[in-house]
Write a protein that holds these residues in place. Structure first.
Motif, short mmCIF file in Angstrom:
data_model
loop_
_atom_site.label_atom_id
_atom_site.label_comp_id
_atom_site.label_asym_id
_atom_site.label_seq_id
_atom_site.Cartn_x
_atom_site.Cartn_y
_atom_site.Cartn_z
N UNK A 65 -21.85 -10.52 -28.87
CA UNK A 65 -20.21 -11.31 -28.20
C UNK A 65 -20.49 -12.76 -27.26
N UNK A 66 -22.08 -13.33 -27.76
CA UNK A 66 -21.79 -14.84 -28.23
C UNK A 66 -21.59 -15.40 -29.39
N UNK A 67 -20.87 -14.45 -29.72
CA UNK A 67 -21.08 -15.68 -31.16
C UNK A 67 -19.09 -15.44 -31.14
N UNK A 68 -18.64 -14.15 -30.61
CA UNK A 68 -17.08 -14.57 -30.01
C UNK A 68 -16.59 -15.37 -29.15
N UNK A 69 -17.90 -15.13 -27.93
CA UNK A 69 -17.14 -15.91 -27.39
C UNK A 69 -17.24 -17.93 -28.06
N UNK A 70 -18.45 -17.84 -28.84
CA UNK A 70 -18.33 -19.14 -29.17
C UNK A 70 -17.13 -19.44 -30.32
N UNK A 71 -16.86 -18.21 -30.71
CA UNK A 71 -15.49 -19.24 -31.61
C UNK A 71 -14.21 -19.09 -31.05
N UNK A 75 -34.60 -10.51 -24.42
CA UNK A 75 -34.39 -11.59 -23.38
C UNK A 75 -34.23 -12.42 -23.30
N UNK A 76 -35.85 -13.49 -23.59
CA UNK A 76 -35.28 -15.25 -23.54
C UNK A 76 -35.09 -16.01 -24.50
N UNK A 77 -34.62 -15.04 -25.93
CA UNK A 77 -33.80 -15.46 -26.77
C UNK A 77 -32.59 -16.03 -26.96
N UNK A 78 -31.98 -14.07 -26.31
CA UNK A 78 -30.10 -14.06 -25.47
C UNK A 78 -30.47 -15.52 -24.35
N UNK A 93 -23.74 -14.42 -18.43
CA UNK A 93 -24.39 -14.01 -19.45
C UNK A 93 -24.30 -12.58 -19.94
N UNK A 94 -24.95 -12.21 -21.15
CA UNK A 94 -24.98 -10.27 -21.17
C UNK A 94 -25.94 -9.84 -20.58
N UNK A 101 -34.82 -4.60 -30.85
CA UNK A 101 -34.30 -5.72 -30.58
C UNK A 101 -32.76 -4.93 -30.13
N UNK A 102 -32.14 -4.15 -30.52
CA UNK A 102 -30.90 -4.19 -30.82
C UNK A 102 -30.01 -4.38 -29.56
N UNK A 103 -30.45 -4.52 -27.90
CA UNK A 103 -29.11 -3.91 -27.11
C UNK A 103 -29.05 -6.32 -27.35
N UNK A 104 -30.35 -6.31 -27.67
CA UNK A 104 -30.29 -8.04 -27.36
C UNK A 104 -29.06 -8.75 -29.13
N UNK A 105 -29.43 -7.65 -29.86
CA UNK A 105 -28.03 -8.20 -31.01
C UNK A 105 -26.92 -7.71 -30.65
N UNK A 106 -26.81 -6.54 -29.55
CA UNK A 106 -25.50 -6.93 -28.65
C UNK A 106 -24.53 -7.71 -28.47
#
Length: 413
Positions: free
Chosen positions: A239-245, A191-194, A25-26, A230-235
């Motif tokens: 990463x997750x967006x790329x992993x999903x794509x 963190x919980x949302x990530x 995970x991130x 929230x910016x570390x979680x945005x980053x």
């Protein structure tokens, strides 16, 4: 070893029934946020045992006792001596658990470690009881509204996820995120949302058509946030967006996705952007096909009886290099338990999956080392009181320090 938490604490979905999840995970927040102590491991177990014995003889403080025990158990785990590590942790629990009010973080760390060792041993009852006890330990010495208590609840969600109890994990993450939001604890909420978005992304690897839209919505909700905390979680969400794509991208499209991601500076952690699951079926299919079967099954649905009878001490260490182009090179098994020989080609499949990973480009090459333990949970056979293996394979993963050369364990029956 230097780690923000004891390294075998594992990662989200590092082990689920019948499926090997190889994508970490991130990154979690630093030690100040998680309450995890920095642990340095490098000495051999006998030396660490002597240090611990001296500490106990002198009546050292419970937190020092726990810290030295974690060092010892870490070294024993890396050497493949899982039961020795479990015994050391249980002994420390007997000595120190009553001090949770004064040393809640240290005692919670001890429960975490005991839970994870139990998981690697395929012993579900203490795995769960210790996962739950971490929350009790933290609440004994601090307010229920303390961020560290919320972190423990997130870790409980991780435990649900590792066991394949995905609905319970989702509920845990969402409850923490909602309560943290009401209390203005933005970083904890993030963190919980990530974690929730990571869970749905991992599940999309198994059933893409169902889970990919859920994962996408969870990721986009994080990307919309603008708070500085929230910016570390945005980053992490990027990463997750790329992993999903990447799950449905062609090789050329995957190259383009990775090329658009920023190059990591020298010394920065490697950023994993694509990691295929371990392929164990004849198809060799690389991309999701909309079902939970086929290439995403770690082992055939009916593993041989002989194979399932030998699930103790089945572990391997895989080391690899990540080049500046983000591609993995020289992935290979660097150590293994003596029982691994003759149990199939699962080590080769893990190496193949790691070799196919893609990381963000980086200024300097880096190295990785991971422990994989293949086991099956102990259960009581119907009509008897004799414990036996459930027959459902379980693969657990743990990050290890690539700079540490762990000797192969001594011969054990």
């Amino acid at each position: 070893m230097v780690a923000t938490r004891w390294s075998i604490f594992g990662v989200l979905l590092a082990a689920t029934p019948l499926t090997a999840q190889t994508t970490p995970p991130p990154a979690v927040p630093d030690t100040a946020a998680t309450g995890r102590d920095i642990v340095v491991v490098g000495s051999r177990a006998p030396d660490l045992r002597k240090r611990l014995d001296i500490c106990i003889a002198k009546g050292c403080r419970p937190d020092k006792d726990i810290g030295m025990t974690l060092d010892l158990a870490q070294a024993q785990f890396e050497a493949g001596h899982y039961e020795d590590a479990q015994a050391a942790l249980l002994a420390a629990r007997h000595r120190t658990a009553r001090f949770a009010k004064d040393y809640p973080v240290a005692v919670a760390n001890l429960f975490h470690a005991t839970s994870m060792i139990s998981a690697h041993l395929g012993d579900p009852e203490p795995e769960w009881s210790n996962a739950l006890n971490t929350i009790s330990a933290m609440k004994a010495g601090m307010s229920e509204k303390d961020p560290r208590v919320f972190i423990e609840r997130i870790q409980l969600g991780d435990a649900y996820a590792r066991a394949g109890r995905f609905d319970e994990a989702s509920v845990q993450y969402r409850e923490v995120a909602g309560r943290a939001h009401k209390l203005g604890m933005i970083e904890t909420e993030g963190l919980a949302r990530v974690r929730y978005a990571t869970l749905k992304t991992r599940l999309a690897e198994q059933v893409y058509a169902h889970y990919a839209p859920v994962a996408r919505r969870a990721i986009d909700a994080i990307l919309e946030r603008r708070e500085p905390e929230m910016q570390p979680m945005v980053e992490s969400a990027r990463q997750l967006k790329i992993q999903l794509a990447a799950m449905t991208a062609t090789d050329a499209e995957l190259d383009q996705l990775i090329a658009r991601y920023p190059t990591q500076a020298a010394g920065a952690p490697a950023v994993l952007l694509y990691a295929p699951p371990v392929l164990m079926t004849p198809t060799g299919q690389r991309r999701p096909n909309g079902t939970a079967a086929d290439s995403y099954t770690l082992f055939k649905l009916n593993p041989t009886t002989v194979f399932l009878e030998h699930l103790d001490y089945l572990w391997i260490d895989v080391v690899y290099t990540i080049g500046t182009d983000g591609r993995v090179r020289d992935a290979h098994v660097a150590g293994q338990g003596e029982q691994v020989a003759g149990t199939g080609d699962w080590p080769d499949k893990i190496v193949e999956a790691i070799d196919a990973r893609r990381y963000a480009t980086q200024a300097m090459p880096s190295k990785g080392r991971e422990r994989y333990t293949f086991t099956s949970n102990l259960t009581i056979k119907t009509g008897t009181r004799i414990p036996g293996r459930s027959g459902i394979p379980r693969l657990l993963r743990a990050d290890l320090d690539p700079r540490t050369d762990t000797p192969l364990p001594e011969q054990r029956s």
